[in-house]
Design a protein around this motif. Structure first.
Motif: not given
Length: 268
Positions: A148-149, A216-219, A224-227
């Motif tokens: 993942w990383t 990390y959520a944006a990955q 739209d969710a990131a914004l």
């Protein structure tokens, strides 16, 4: 002497793997001590930055095979349970710390040891730094979150190459492909990392926490969710004391003194 040494100074928690005889190899007990140190840092508001490093010229050699096999074939019982609890648990503990987590990699980070360094937010290396996803040479795949990383740090093609071959890479290569944020001389590594960590610790803790959550959520989300995460975070930060301190410091031409405190509703 403890296998894991913890020092708190100037809002920095310094966590040291102290098993040089095994090149800082890991066991369940060592991993639990690391998890406890990280969870303690996450819960302690006086700690604003964490550094993870190793003694004796190595960062971490991964699983301590000698210690594990010393227990006989029974040591292989419940491998899945131990992997989830102690090894995946350690990677999750790193990510639970909503403060900057810095890996000082002065020496080799091999196998799970490499994955542990990759799980940290930032990595500082020296002329002695070496990374190796050597699992393939043992007939295994990465199991410390490296799948993942690593692609997120160096790109899919380079990550697959490192995992397929198990090749060790040196400081110059690691820096060129984006695995190292900074390179310092080994003789000055602790001092310079302390100074960098103290600089991070002086930053606004609520901002650091929201940056980590959002990045990390944006990955694994769309734009739209990131914004939307940025809106949620920024609205909270606009109501923080640190925002007003930052503005005041700007106009007064001084360094800000951040506290991480939220303003009361009555303060407007």
């Amino acid at each position: 002497m403890s296998d894991v040494e913890v020092t708190n100074e100037a809002a920095v928690r310094w966590i040291v793997l102290n098993r040089p005889e095994s090149k800082n190899g890991l066991t369940d007990a060592v991993n639990q001590a690391l998890i406890d140190a990280l969870d303690g840092a996450a819960a302690d508001k006086s700690i604003r930055c964490v550094v993870v490093t190793g003694k004796g010229g190595n960062f971490c050699s991964g699983l301590d095979l000698k210690a594990v096999t010393a227990g006989g074939m029974g040591a292989m019982d419940n491998v899945e349970e131990h992997m989830r609890k102690y090894f995946h648990g350690l990677i999750r503990a790193v990510r639970r710390v909503e403060k900057p987590v810095v890996a000082l990699v002065d020496g080799a980070a091999v196998g799970y040891g490499a994955d542990l360094a990759f799980a940290c937010d930032l990595r500082i290396g020296t002329e002695r730094t070496r990374f190796g996803e050597v699992f393939v040479k043992r007939g295994l795949m990465p199991d410390g979150g490296g799948t993942w990383t690593l692609p997120r740090l160096v790109g899919m093609g380079k990550a697959l190459e490192l995992m397929f071959t198990g090749d060790m890479i040196d400081t110059d290569t690691a820096q060129a492909i984006g695995l190292l944020n900074r390179v310092v001389a080994s003789a000055e590594a602790e001092q310079q990392t302390w100074e960098f960590a103290k600089r991070l610790a002086a930053g606004p803790p609520m901002v650091h926490a929201w940056i980590k959550r959002a990045v990390y959520a944006a990955q694994s989300t769309d734009l739209d969710a990131a914004l939307e995460n940025e809106v949620r975070g920024q609205m909270q930060l606009l109501r923080s004391k640190d925002f007003f301190e930052g503005i005041a410091a700007f106009f007064q031409k001084r360094d800000p003194k951040f506290t991480g405190e939220q303003r009361s509703q009555r303060s407007g």
